[in-house]
Design a protein around this motif. Structure first.
Motif, PDB file in Angstrom:
ATOM      1  N   SER A   1       0.818  -1.211   0.078  1.00 49.88           N
ATOM      2  CA  SER A   1      -0.044   0.193  -0.022  1.00 49.88           C
ATOM      3  C   SER A   1       0.923   1.285  -0.031  1.00 49.88           C
ATOM      4  O   SER A   1       2.107   1.219   0.556  1.00 49.88           O
ATOM      5  CB  SER A   1      -0.898  -0.071   1.159  1.00 49.88           C
ATOM      6  N   PRO A   2       0.539   2.416  -0.583  1.00 48.69           N
ATOM      7  CA  PRO A   2       1.160   3.378  -0.462  1.00 48.69           C
ATOM      8  C   PRO A   2       1.469   4.005   0.908  1.00 48.69           C
ATOM      9  O   PRO A   2       0.498   3.907   1.825  1.00 48.69           O
ATOM     10  CB  PRO A   2       0.252   4.573  -1.138  1.00 48.69           C
ATOM     11  N   GLY A   3       2.661   4.470   1.185  1.00 51.13           N
ATOM     12  CA  GLY A   3       3.053   5.273   2.372  1.00 51.13           C
ATOM     13  C   GLY A   3       3.894   4.224   3.378  1.00 51.13           C
ATOM     14  O   GLY A   3       4.460   4.411   4.404  1.00 51.13           O
ATOM     15  N   GLY A   4       3.644   2.833   2.946  1.00 51.48           N
ATOM     16  CA  GLY A   4       4.366   2.132   3.890  1.00 51.48           C
ATOM     17  C   GLY A   4       5.780   1.727   3.331  1.00 51.48           C
ATOM     18  O   GLY A   4       6.332   2.106   2.384  1.00 51.48           O
TER      19      GLY A   4
ATOM     20  N   THR B   1       7.447   0.321   0.200  1.00 53.47           N
ATOM     21  CA  THR B   1       7.779   1.023  -0.968  1.00 53.47           C
ATOM     22  C   THR B   1       9.330   1.407  -1.343  1.00 53.47           C
ATOM     23  O   THR B   1       9.859   1.759  -2.286  1.00 53.47           O
ATOM     24  CB  THR B   1       6.994   2.767  -1.081  1.00 53.47           C
TER      25      THR B   1
ATOM     26  N   LYS C   1      -4.952   1.444   0.471  1.00 56.04           N
ATOM     27  CA  LYS C   1      -5.181   1.134   1.950  1.00 56.04           C
ATOM     28  C   LYS C   1      -6.719   1.443   2.333  1.00 56.04           C
ATOM     29  O   LYS C   1      -7.243   2.494   2.061  1.00 56.04           O
ATOM     30  CB  LYS C   1      -4.276   2.102   2.798  1.00 56.04           C
TER      31      LYS C   1
END
Length: 374
Positions: A42-45, A48, A63
């Motif tokens: 998911s974006p931001g984890g 990345t 997310k």
């Protein structure tokens, strides 16, 4: 297996999820060097950063955590969740995935449901002694379930240990000790105390250690302080804190060096950390995270009972504890050696390989049953 396996691995948020996921992916690729492996996050984890660094393709889905209160987000949740499931299905179809491995985190719930709808066999690894909600769901329909600890309550689970990447799983602390100390710029043979709150850091541990630096330095102890990303310790002027006998890092990629350099480690008792301490044979003081469902205290129990670690509550981990307990321990070489041997007796190094074999065997069996090449 002649044709490369096509596998999607799902997990994210923190290193506690990502590290075992990547370890299993590595183990699959060791057995099938051409394996087509895509990681779902998911974006931001942290995924990345960590997934591309490990050489794997990362596909992101939205997310969609369940809101804990009645608000506008709760009304939007069904639509966000459905979108996350559909995005996961799209990736599973695009990759022609033959199996899904999930290790927990927000991304796993939609991934498990997507795989179930598409008839793709699912595998689950649960790192903690108390299973998370996503893995409880995934395990209900999983073909194979591996756990780090016994008695997680997941159906048909097999205790395999904690999957860890080969740099830690295969480490020999005594062999790399000099290299590890050089990595942190440690020139002498002073006792080394390594402190870490994990990839995200632990503010309360950081504050206690900073308040104890004078006493630690006076006792001839060198502190390697891994503060966590975004938790750099600064002085009154806002500059990077400088202190005699003190080395500060926000994050360390080579954790095997941290375990090898340490005479004693102070840390949280996340499942990955506890298992890596055992494999490394590093004596430790464990300070369980005071929030959550108590899994960190349970994670620590086996290592503490064996004599490889001390356990102290977050509220009791004070400068006074450091002076009265930590200083006495780190200057007692005989006691540290006893703790090191006790920790090492619990080390389990092949969990990733066990999970990889579970996945590959199932895919091979399904290929054979359908007459595919494999």
């Amino acid at each position: 297996m002649s044709d490369p396996i096509r596998l999607v691995v799902a997990g994210g948020g923190t290193a506690g999820h990502i590290s075992p996921m990547l370890a299993i992916a590595d183990a699959v690729r060791q057995q099938d060097t051409q394996a087509n492996i895509v990681a779902l996050g998911s974006p931001g984890g942290l995924e990345t950063k960590l997934v591309p660094e490990a050489g794997y393709r990362l596909a992101l889905i939205p997310k969609a955590p369940m809101p804990r209160s009645i608000n506008l987000d709760l009304l939007k949740f069904p639509f966000r969740f459905l979108k996350a499931i559909n995005e996961a299905k799209k990736i599973l179809r695009e990759t022609k995935a033959e199996a899904l491995l999930g290790v927990g985190g927000y991304v796993c719930t939609p991934a498990y449901l997507a795989a179930k709808k598409l008839g793709i066999p699912t595998f689950v690894h649960e790192a903690n002694s108390v299973a998370g909600m996503a893995n409880k769901l995934g395990a209900k329909h999983a073909v194979g379930v591996g756990t780090t600890f016994a008695n997680t309550g997941l159906p048909n689970a097999r205790q395999v240990g904690m999957p860890m990447r080969s740099n830690v799983a295969l480490m020999d602390r005594s062999t790399i000790r000099d290299e590890a100390r050089a990595y942190f710029g440690l020139a002498d043979q002073s006792p080394v105390l390594v402190v870490t709150g994990g990839s995200s850091g632990a503010q309360s541990i950081n504050e206690t250690i900073v308040a104890s630096l004078d006493q630690l330095d006076a006792a001839g102890v060198h502190v390697v302080h891994i503060t966590g990303r975004g938790k750099q310790i600064t002085d009154a002027q806002g500059n990077h804190l400088e202190h005699a006998g003190y080395t500060q890092r926000e994050y360390v990629d080579r954790m095997e060096f941290a375990y090898a350099a340490a005479d004693l480690m102070i840390c949280r008792s996340g499942a990955g950390t506890v298992c890596e301490l055992a494999v490394a044979g590093t004596a430790s003081v464990l300070v369980p995270l005071p929030i959550g469902n108590g899994e960190q205290k349970l994670n620590a129990s086996e290592l503490v009972v064996a004599g490889g670690a001390l356990l102290v509550s977050n509220s009791d981990f004070t400068p006074g504890y450091v002076t009265d307990t930590v200083l006495n321990l780190i200057t007692d070489q005989h006691k540290l050696e006893q703790m090191s041997q006790a920790a090492a007796s619990l080390g389990q190094r092949d969990a990733a390989e066990q999970m990889a074999a579970m996945i590959i065997d199932e895919v091979s069996s399904r290929r054979s049953a359908s007459g595919q090449k494999g």
